[in-house]
Motif scaffolding. Sequence first.
Motif, PDB file in Angstrom:
ATOM      1  N   LEU A  90       1.035  -1.211   0.004  1.00 42.60           N
ATOM      2  CA  LEU A  90      -0.200   0.061  -0.112  1.00 42.60           C
ATOM      3  C   LEU A  90       0.885   1.176  -0.056  1.00 42.60           C
ATOM      4  CD1 LEU A  90      -2.728   1.370   0.310  1.00 42.60           C
ATOM      5  CD2 LEU A  90      -2.394   1.130   2.685  1.00 42.60           C
ATOM      6  N   LYS A  91       0.609   2.096  -1.116  1.00 42.85           N
ATOM      7  CA  LYS A  91       1.112   3.507  -1.087  1.00 42.85           C
ATOM      8  C   LYS A  91       0.411   4.687  -1.173  1.00 42.85           C
ATOM      9  CE  LYS A  91       5.600   1.623  -1.287  1.00 42.85           C
ATOM     10  NZ  LYS A  91       6.660   2.107  -0.246  1.00 42.85           N
ATOM     11  N   ASP A  92       0.885   5.694  -0.311  1.00 44.23           N
ATOM     12  CA  ASP A  92      -0.056   6.751  -0.369  1.00 44.23           C
ATOM     13  C   ASP A  92       0.692   7.815  -1.368  1.00 44.23           C
ATOM     14  OD1 ASP A  92      -1.964   5.683   1.391  1.00 44.23           O
ATOM     15  OD2 ASP A  92      -0.926   6.732   2.982  1.00 44.23           O
ATOM     16  N   VAL A  93      -0.360   8.590  -2.074  1.00 40.78           N
ATOM     17  CA  VAL A  93       0.290   9.785  -2.832  1.00 40.78           C
ATOM     18  C   VAL A  93      -0.434  10.837  -2.637  1.00 40.78           C
ATOM     19  CG1 VAL A  93       0.333  10.572  -5.321  1.00 40.78           C
ATOM     20  CG2 VAL A  93       0.823   8.217  -4.902  1.00 40.78           C
ATOM     21  N   GLU A  94       0.128  12.037  -2.428  1.00 41.66           N
ATOM     22  CA  GLU A  94      -0.416  13.279  -1.999  1.00 41.66           C
ATOM     23  C   GLU A  94      -1.386  13.792  -3.169  1.00 41.66           C
ATOM     24  OE1 GLU A  94      -0.158  15.167   0.535  1.00 41.66           O
ATOM     25  OE2 GLU A  94       1.247  13.792   1.702  1.00 41.66           O
ATOM     26  N   ALA A  95      -2.405  13.494  -2.810  1.00 41.80           N
ATOM     27  CA  ALA A  95      -3.678  13.595  -3.941  1.00 41.80           C
ATOM     28  C   ALA A  95      -4.897  13.270  -3.333  1.00 41.80           C
ATOM     29  CB  ALA A  95      -3.371  13.142  -5.261  1.00 41.80           C
ATOM     30  N   GLY A  96      -6.027  13.642  -3.993  1.00 40.18           N
ATOM     31  CA  GLY A  96      -7.329  13.326  -3.903  1.00 40.18           C
ATOM     32  C   GLY A  96      -7.733  11.920  -4.667  1.00 40.18           C
ATOM     33  N   HIS A  97      -9.187  11.847  -5.003  1.00 38.78           N
ATOM     34  CA  HIS A  97      -9.374  10.612  -5.633  1.00 38.78           C
ATOM     35  C   HIS A  97      -8.683  10.591  -7.093  1.00 38.78           C
ATOM     36  CE1 HIS A  97     -11.717   7.051  -6.858  1.00 38.78           C
ATOM     37  NE2 HIS A  97     -12.131   7.784  -7.902  1.00 38.78           N
ATOM     38  N   TRP A  98      -8.540  11.515  -7.657  1.00 41.10           N
ATOM     39  CA  TRP A  98      -8.373  11.743  -9.253  1.00 41.10           C
ATOM     40  C   TRP A  98      -6.479  11.862  -9.185  1.00 41.10           C
ATOM     41  CZ3 TRP A  98     -12.618  10.799 -12.122  1.00 41.10           C
ATOM     42  CH2 TRP A  98     -13.603  11.292 -11.531  1.00 41.10           C
ATOM     43  N   LEU A  99      -6.025  11.040  -8.365  1.00 41.53           N
ATOM     44  CA  LEU A  99      -4.519  11.097  -7.976  1.00 41.53           C
ATOM     45  C   LEU A  99      -3.778  10.938  -9.373  1.00 41.53           C
ATOM     46  CD1 LEU A  99      -2.703   8.227  -7.788  1.00 41.53           C
ATOM     47  CD2 LEU A  99      -4.198   7.951  -5.985  1.00 41.53           C
ATOM     48  N   ILE A 100      -4.035  10.250 -10.480  1.00 42.35           N
ATOM     49  CA  ILE A 100      -3.212  10.043 -11.558  1.00 42.35           C
ATOM     50  C   ILE A 100      -3.006  11.638 -12.025  1.00 42.35           C
ATOM     51  CG2 ILE A 100      -2.834   8.932 -13.841  1.00 42.35           C
ATOM     52  CD1 ILE A 100      -4.073   6.692 -12.547  1.00 42.35           C
ATOM     53  N   SER A 101      -4.234  12.281 -12.310  1.00 41.27           N
ATOM     54  CA  SER A 101      -4.129  13.568 -13.033  1.00 41.27           C
ATOM     55  C   SER A 101      -3.633  14.570 -11.956  1.00 41.27           C
ATOM     56  CB  SER A 101      -5.431  13.719 -13.652  1.00 41.27           C
ATOM     57  OG  SER A 101      -6.552  13.717 -12.586  1.00 41.27           O
ATOM     58  N   GLU A 102      -4.010  14.578 -10.745  1.00 43.23           N
ATOM     59  CA  GLU A 102      -3.433  15.159  -9.627  1.00 43.23           C
ATOM     60  C   GLU A 102      -1.946  15.452  -9.433  1.00 43.23           C
ATOM     61  OE1 GLU A 102      -5.720  15.438  -6.132  1.00 43.23           O
ATOM     62  OE2 GLU A 102      -7.391  14.500  -7.322  1.00 43.23           O
ATOM     63  N   ASN A 103      -1.416  14.251  -9.381  1.00 38.47           N
ATOM     64  CA  ASN A 103      -0.150  14.023  -9.043  1.00 38.47           C
ATOM     65  C   ASN A 103       0.611  12.876  -9.967  1.00 38.47           C
ATOM     66  OD1 ASN A 103       2.522  13.985  -7.712  1.00 38.47           O
ATOM     67  ND2 ASN A 103       1.863  13.692  -5.681  1.00 38.47           N
ATOM     68  N   PRO A 104       1.016  13.166 -11.123  1.00 32.73           N
ATOM     69  CA  PRO A 104       1.062  12.241 -12.042  1.00 32.73           C
ATOM     70  C   PRO A 104       2.651  11.687 -11.924  1.00 32.73           C
ATOM     71  CG  PRO A 104       1.312  13.999 -13.191  1.00 32.73           C
ATOM     72  CD  PRO A 104       0.571  14.513 -11.814  1.00 32.73           C
ATOM     73  N   GLU A 105       3.532  12.608 -11.242  1.00 30.86           N
ATOM     74  CA  GLU A 105       5.027  12.305 -10.642  1.00 30.86           C
ATOM     75  C   GLU A 105       4.740  11.326  -9.642  1.00 30.86           C
ATOM     76  OE1 GLU A 105       8.868  12.301 -11.769  1.00 30.86           O
ATOM     77  OE2 GLU A 105       7.183  13.300 -12.855  1.00 30.86           O
ATOM     78  N   GLY A 106       4.183  11.869  -8.553  1.00 28.15           N
ATOM     79  CA  GLY A 106       4.027  10.786  -7.377  1.00 28.15           C
ATOM     80  C   GLY A 106       3.525   9.349  -7.909  1.00 28.15           C
ATOM     81  N   PHE A 107       2.437   9.565  -8.576  1.00 28.73           N
ATOM     82  CA  PHE A 107       2.118   8.139  -9.105  1.00 28.73           C
ATOM     83  C   PHE A 107       2.986   7.334  -9.666  1.00 28.73           C
ATOM     84  CE2 PHE A 107      -0.153   5.411 -12.423  1.00 28.73           C
ATOM     85  CZ  PHE A 107      -0.839   4.383 -11.451  1.00 28.73           C
ATOM     86  N   LYS A 108       3.837   7.851 -10.676  1.00 34.84           N
ATOM     87  CA  LYS A 108       4.787   7.396 -11.442  1.00 34.84           C
ATOM     88  C   LYS A 108       5.857   6.833 -10.674  1.00 34.84           C
ATOM     89  CE  LYS A 108       8.391   9.231 -13.099  1.00 34.84           C
ATOM     90  NZ  LYS A 108       9.235  10.284 -14.166  1.00 34.84           N
ATOM     91  N   ASN A 109       6.227   7.437  -9.580  1.00 34.53           N
ATOM     92  CA  ASN A 109       7.360   7.070  -8.865  1.00 34.53           C
ATOM     93  C   ASN A 109       6.937   5.796  -7.788  1.00 34.53           C
ATOM     94  OD1 ASN A 109       8.823   8.968  -9.617  1.00 34.53           O
ATOM     95  ND2 ASN A 109       8.512  10.351  -8.088  1.00 34.53           N
ATOM     96  N   VAL A 110       5.859   5.621  -7.431  1.00 37.22           N
ATOM     97  CA  VAL A 110       5.321   4.571  -6.702  1.00 37.22           C
ATOM     98  C   VAL A 110       5.266   3.340  -7.582  1.00 37.22           C
ATOM     99  CG1 VAL A 110       4.289   5.666  -4.802  1.00 37.22           C
ATOM    100  CG2 VAL A 110       2.803   5.050  -6.637  1.00 37.22           C
ATOM    101  N   CYS A 111       4.805   3.407  -8.605  1.00 32.52           N
ATOM    102  CA  CYS A 111       4.767   2.244  -9.628  1.00 32.52           C
ATOM    103  C   CYS A 111       6.209   1.934 -10.101  1.00 32.52           C
ATOM    104  CB  CYS A 111       3.854   2.957 -10.867  1.00 32.52           C
ATOM    105  SG  CYS A 111       2.262   3.068 -10.748  1.00 32.52           S
TER     106      CYS A 111
END
Length: 273
Positions: free
Chosen positions: A242-263
């Motif tokens: 489980l990983k948390d990303v600084e964002a709301g429900h639309w996290l891929i568009s809100e924080n693509p860099e954070g999402f990319k990094n956890v992936c």
Amino acid sequence: MSYTLHHPQSHYKGGDERHEPIIFMHGLFGSKMNNRGISKMLVKELNRSVFALDLRNHGESPHVTPHTYTAMAEDVEHFIKDHRLKHPTLIGHSMGAKVAMSVALRSPNLIQDIVAVDNAPVNAQLGRQFAQYLQAMTRIENTPIVNAKEADEILAAYEPSLPIRQFLFTNLLKPTKENDKFRWRIPIKILGGALDEMAAFPFTPGERSFTKPALFVRGTTSKYVADETIPLIGEFFPRFQLKDVEAGHWLISENPEGFKNVCLEFFRREKED
């Protein structure tokens, strides 16, 4: 199913897009167009192809019933088999996350791992906004509007966020010579009747499990993956992270860099293991 294929540069030189591709699935009211940016980022970083899908009743895919997770999982399973994909990864956001989970639990031998974005394997009521969006869409479709500005004025009464309204308007088709009305690309009656199904999950704990790696990503300000659901995730997906990303429900568009990094951390750690 309609899809867009994003190739690594090496595949234009004779590589095989069928080997360990990523299959990317959008959320409710989304389409394959939503994930273009992050798909290209993952292609570049991982040197893997990405198939961005339009799930049924979305984008350019057919309008059919039923609109259930079981039916959508079957669609994806047929897609994998028809395209002879080998060891794919499934990434899904929201509705697409539950589709990915359903495929993993139904057909674990078809895939190597999943990334579930801001959803959990639970029966949980959808946010009230989704029903409101459908009310607004129905009103827009039944109103003789003459331009997109009038449509936006109607939708703004239901959704104050301009980015979310712009996301929803990716489904609005402008008048043509054949059809002189604004209309929706998606079948709002089918989706409106399926909201209870979208809140559900087609499996119960202890029924089956997916013993391969699974990454669950949640937005820090989203309520879709509550702490109390974490033990349940473990029952279905015993090897989950489980990983948390600084964002709301639309996290891929809100924080693509954070999402990319956890992936990337998830995929690269798998290779090391």
